[in-house]
Design a protein around this motif. Sequence first.
Motif, mmCIF file in Angstrom:
data_model
loop_
_atom_site.group_PDB
_atom_site.id
_atom_site.type_symbol
_atom_site.label_atom_id
_atom_site.label_comp_id
_atom_site.label_asym_id
_atom_site.label_seq_id
_atom_site.Cartn_x
_atom_site.Cartn_y
_atom_site.Cartn_z
ATOM 1 N N VAL A 78 0.846 -1.200 0.000
ATOM 2 C CA VAL A 78 0.000 0.000 0.000
ATOM 3 C C VAL A 78 0.878 1.245 0.000
ATOM 4 N N THR A 79 1.987 1.193 0.745
ATOM 5 C CA THR A 79 2.925 2.312 0.762
ATOM 6 C C THR A 79 3.447 2.594 -0.640
ATOM 7 N N TRP A 80 3.788 1.531 -1.366
ATOM 8 C CA TRP A 80 4.268 1.703 -2.739
ATOM 9 C C TRP A 80 3.190 2.330 -3.615
ATOM 10 N N ALA A 81 1.966 1.832 -3.499
ATOM 11 C CA ALA A 81 0.864 2.360 -4.317
ATOM 12 C C ALA A 81 0.621 3.834 -4.013
ATOM 13 N N TRP B 100 -1.309 -1.597 -11.407
ATOM 14 C CA TRP B 100 0.089 -1.571 -10.969
ATOM 15 C C TRP B 100 0.999 -1.159 -12.122
ATOM 16 N N ALA B 101 0.764 -1.724 -13.315
ATOM 17 C CA ALA B 101 1.609 -1.405 -14.466
ATOM 18 C C ALA B 101 1.524 0.084 -14.793
ATOM 19 N N ALA B 102 0.318 0.648 -14.712
ATOM 20 C CA ALA B 102 0.147 2.078 -14.998
ATOM 21 C C ALA B 102 0.788 2.927 -13.909
ATOM 22 N N LEU B 103 0.683 2.490 -12.652
ATOM 23 C CA LEU B 103 1.275 3.245 -11.549
ATOM 24 C C LEU B 103 2.802 3.269 -11.648
#
Length: 260
Positions: A63-66, A111-114
């Motif tokens: 979640v931190t990464w996101a 995830w890929a877009a982020l």
Amino acid sequence: MKSVAISAAALAGLGLLGTVTAPSQPASADPVPADAGRADPADGKSRPPAEEVLQLGSHGSSVTWAQTDLNHHGYKVTIDSHFGPKTQAAVKAFQAAKGLTADGVVGPKTWAALKAKPTPKPTVPSTGTLTDAQARQLLQQAGITRRSTQGCTEQGEGCTSYEGIRARTVQGLIALKKASGCSFVVTGATEPGHESGPYSHGTGYKADINLDTCQDNYINAHSRFLKNRSNGDPVRIGTLPGGISAEYAKEADHWDITFR
């Protein structure tokens, strides 16, 4: 007689012992966590090779990464490792801007877009009017989409068109979205079928958005009652960030907003 303690290493150095090997360590009773060594995003170190699917209620380093990625793309959320309502709203806005299903769930495509490098965002002109394409791009990158009864975007009855909308109105919609943290959809803009006047849809001053509890609460808390229309619709007035004046008229199924 005094005894003298001589280390094994010293004896080996004198040629009195063979090669000295360190005793083996007993195996740990506790397994090494799967995410051991995972770096915090703030450290700038490599991220894990794969991320878990995230949704409302998730928590932890993924979640931190996101949240960090969302901030890199311009969607400001608090990085606290907890996937709460504001993070979910930011994810939905990001997904909508990227043409993904805006369900608020961070799966492989999101995830890929982020993780992709953020693209430079065009700025909203301070004055003048915009084409439909210009307004659509600016609003979509802010997570604001549109819908119409006829499913069209041209200047026709039942469509939702941005053609000729004022830059100030687009600024106002984006400011409202950022200030409220709520998701909304534009249901009316400059297309024909609205009342005429100097500050009307046709002149680019107005936009309609759907009714929503989140948006209703924000508008009621950040505006004051102004008057009732002749048909009884209540009108409120407030000021958005950037000094944009917003006059909110609550109709049966939408907010009719005039931006100045």
